[in-house]
Design an enzyme around this catalytic site. Structure first.
Site, mmCIF file in Angstrom:
data_model
loop_
_atom_site.group_PDB
_atom_site.id
_atom_site.type_symbol
_atom_site.label_atom_id
_atom_site.label_comp_id
_atom_site.label_asym_id
_atom_site.label_seq_id
_atom_site.Cartn_x
_atom_site.Cartn_y
_atom_site.Cartn_z
ATOM 1 N N CYS A 2 0.878 -1.160 0.000
ATOM 2 C CA CYS A 2 0.000 0.000 0.000
ATOM 3 C C CYS A 2 0.922 1.219 0.000
ATOM 4 C CB CYS A 2 -0.867 0.039 1.248
ATOM 5 S SG CYS A 2 -1.874 -1.437 1.455
ATOM 6 N N GLU A 486 -1.429 -11.640 -16.725
ATOM 7 C CA GLU A 486 -1.589 -10.563 -15.736
ATOM 8 C C GLU A 486 -2.284 -9.338 -16.309
ATOM 9 O OE1 GLU A 486 1.837 -8.810 -13.756
ATOM 10 O OE2 GLU A 486 3.045 -8.981 -15.557
HETATM 11 O O1 M6R Z 1 9.920 -5.502 -7.766
HETATM 12 P P1 M6R Z 1 10.219 -6.933 -8.052
HETATM 13 O O2 M6R Z 1 11.024 -7.102 -9.306
HETATM 14 O O3 M6R Z 1 10.869 -7.649 -6.911
HETATM 15 O O4 M6R Z 1 8.815 -7.605 -8.310
HETATM 16 C C1 M6R Z 1 8.690 -8.983 -8.510
HETATM 17 C C2 M6R Z 1 7.333 -9.331 -9.056
HETATM 18 O O5 M6R Z 1 6.321 -8.912 -8.192
HETATM 19 C C3 M6R Z 1 7.097 -8.698 -10.441
HETATM 20 O O6 M6R Z 1 8.086 -9.053 -11.348
HETATM 21 C C4 M6R Z 1 5.722 -9.132 -10.996
HETATM 22 O O7 M6R Z 1 5.736 -10.507 -11.261
HETATM 23 C C5 M6R Z 1 5.380 -8.323 -12.258
HETATM 24 N N1 M6R Z 1 4.055 -7.787 -12.147
HETATM 25 C C6 M6R Z 1 5.406 -9.125 -13.504
HETATM 26 O O8 M6R Z 1 5.111 -8.357 -14.622
#
Ligand code: M6R
Length: 606
Positions: A2, A486
């Site tokens: 959030c 997604e």
């Molecule tokens: O900020 P981060 O790279 O650690 O985030 C990891 C995942 O939450 C992020 O890659 C998520 O899977 C994306 N929405 C994919 O497009």
């Protein structure tokens, strides 16, 4: 997960709070709200859904207080309704919260028994009642907050204001990032510096367990034990990161098209273009003798890591253990002394990745992280941060961060291979040259927008889509399926091409498009066999390849070409068609491309 903001201002703060929340919407957009101190008492406005709904509410029911907090929510406890929207409050106190209060059920039971009435399904409300309880027992705001913090378990960040206290705000950080902003006769609070960028570039980051009492003159910061501490004031570069969509319809489109430039920037940070060599930072470990790399990340960053595993094992001949962070943190694998642990994260705040990093650090590993946000917690807690120079990524679907992560991993594989002697001068020349050609190849591919759009029309009618890839293209198949599901909400799964016949082939019929990621490498002919198995069952093949579809020997519905290039760089090139397919499919279907349902850009809860 959030977004939190707070302002002790010299004029009404509602508009600035909403403005700051807009920059935090990447953290969640299920609902939003603000609360202010209005002539000594607390007032709030909240609205379900996007921030514009809150803005509408404020037009008809304005708030004029000079002290306020705001919140944009990604629901963890309770539905994304107005009733569950933050700020939560009692007559005495109002709270915005990011994270999870793990012991809220016990606290709720205890406080309910004492006569407190809970109105929401949230964990946050327990914090409100806990502080209120202390204040009703005679504690001042500061003492009541400290007593409450001592009772809270979990990972959280809090912003708190009080009735009757127009010049006070309290902030607390335990596991979720929080930045204080210093203005002239004003103070600010934000989940990150970008939220505060238009107000100030003088930022103090709270550290783990810190809590702070803010007035318009500054902030007193205390550690978990209650001792006053000093934290440095740094100059934030966040204002330069404020971005708009330019000429693009969506941030995702803009970010896809930025890739030639940001990959160039990223590569030039790790390649010595004058000598054609590598200039990799010292990781604080002898790469020549590294015996194992432990790699962990989430989502798209995990798939980048998986490509990294193929590269490091193939070119540097070092075994790589990889797992999604949400598994690795609890699996607690044994760690060999002197190992290198590598984490990949765009935001640098992903809770599971951070927890796994801490596990590996406690296990004596040398920690390196590939991060896009240099001031993030993961960057700060690593021995070495390896930045991706992607610039701010706003679209929830990660695109340019992914290819920049791949760029760093490619350079790392070469750096380890060089140190270990598995990559000689000739091979290094070949690999570095191939990498430097990537931005140009991607520019060429991005001119083919119409081709991707045409194929996306076919995908937009599908209920299920299968992605296949072999070897280093397998992670691309996983990433392709993630990207499509997604943002278009079409069910999609990625499989290793050779696994098809072990189960997933049962799903294939005329209605199922099968996207095959098969660059012209030494595994192409193996994947051809899998395409023939698909065609034999009526599956519609969409081929992403540098090879001609004539070599497949069966019907191919569409061919999305990638340039002929060194197989080493094929993951970077194949990323473009899979991003474009997902993007155009979502646009055709009319979904919210940049802020898809149920998702948030930064996942700071487990
Ligand atoms: O900020 P981060 O790279 O650690 O985030 C990891 C995942 O939450 C992020 O890659 C998520 O899977 C994306 N929405 C994919 O497009």
């Amino acid at each position: 997960m959030c977004g939190i903001v707070g302002i002790l201002g010299s004029k009404p703060v509602a508009t600035d709070l909403v403005d700051a929340l807009r920059r935090l919407e990447y953290r969640g957009y299920d609902s939003a709200g603000i609360a202010t101190v209005e002539n000594g008492h607390l007032e709030r406005r909240r609205a379900e859904g996007k921030l514009r709904n809150l803005e509408g509410r404020l037009l008809t029911e304005p708030l004029n207080g000079h002290t306020g907090i705001g919140h944009t929510r990604w629901a963890t406890h309770g539905k994304p309704t107005e009733r569950n929207a933050h700020p939560h409050m009692s007559p005495e106190v109002s709270v915005v919260h990011n994270g999870i209060i793990e012991n809220y059920r016990e606290l709720k039971a205890e406080l309910t028994a004492k006569g407190h009435t809970f109105e929401t399904e949230t964990d946050t409300e327990a914090v409100v009642h806990l502080i209120t309880d202390g204040m009703r027992a005679g504690l001042g705001p500061k003492e009541a907050v400290k007593a409450a913090l001592d009772r809270l378990q979990g990972a959280f960040a809090l912003g708190i204001i009080f009735a009757g206290h127009d010049d006070m705000m309290i902030a607390a950080r335990q596991g979720s990032p929080l930045a204080l902003g210093h203005g002239k006769g004003e103070m600010y609070l934000g989940s990150d510096a970008i939220a505060l960028a238009p107000f100030t570039d003088a930022i103090t980051y709270l550290e783990e367990g810190d809590w702070a009492v803010l007035t318009r003159e500054g902030a007193d910061i205390f550690d978990r034990a209650g001792a006053k501490v000093s934290r440095p004031r740094v100059k934030s570069v966040a204002s330069s990161l404020l971005v708009d969509k330019g000429n693009h319809r969506h941030f995702m489109a803009k970010e896809i098209h930025e890739q030639p430039e940001v990959i160039s920037h990223t590569l030039s940070n790790y390649l010595d273009l004058s000598t054609g060599g590598i200039k990799f930072p010292d990781l604080g470990i002898d790469l020549a003798n590294v015996t194992r790399v432990t790699l962990s990340a989430c989502g798209t960053a995990y798939y980048a890591g998986l490509v990294g595993k193929y590269w490091i094992e193939r070119y540097a001949r070092v075994p790589v253990e990889i797992d999604v962070a949400s598994e690795m943190r609890y699996r607690e694998p044994p760690l060999l002394p002197g190992g290198l642990a590598l984490f990949v994260s765009q935001s640098g705040e992903t809770a599971d990745t951070l927890a796994t990093l801490r596990y590996c650090k406690a296990g004596g590993q040398q920690i390196a992280s590939i991060v896009n946000v240099r001031t993030s917690t993961i960057a700060r807690e690593s021995h070495t941060a390896l930045p991706t120079l992607a610039g701010p990524e706003i679209g929830v679907a990660s695109t340019k961060a992914f290819t920049c992560q791949l760029s760093v991993l490619a350079c790392l594989a070469i750096a380890i291979g060089r140190a270990r002697g598995t990559i000689d001068d000739k091979l290094q020349d070949e690999l570095v040259k191939a990498l430097t050609e990537v931005p140009r190849h991607i520019s060429t591919m991005l001119r083919n927008e119409k081709v991707y759009e045409d194929v996306a029309h076919a995908l937009s009618h599908a209920r299920d889509v299968i992605y296949l890839g072999r070897g280093v293209s397998f992670p691309l198949a996983l990433e392709g399926a993630l990207k499509l599901k997604e943002i278009s909400y079409i069910h999609a799964e990625g499989y290793a091409a050779g696994e098809l016949k072990h189960g997933p082939i049962a799903l294939i019929d005329e209605a199922v498009p099968v996207v095959v990621v098969a660059p012209d490498d030494e595994l192409f002919d193996k994947t051809v066999s899998n395409m023939q198995e698909v065609a034999a069952r009526g599956g519609q093949i969409i081929l992403i390849s540098s090879a001609s579809p004539d070599r497949v020997g069966c019907k191919v519905l569409a061919h999305l070409p990638i340039p002929k290039a060194h197989p080493f760089t094929s993951p970077l090139l194949c990323a473009i068609p899979i991003q474009m397919l997902a993007y155009h499919t979502a646009v055709i279907m009319g979904t919210d491309v940049d802020q898809p349902r149920n998702l948030a850009k930064s996942v700071t809860v487990e």
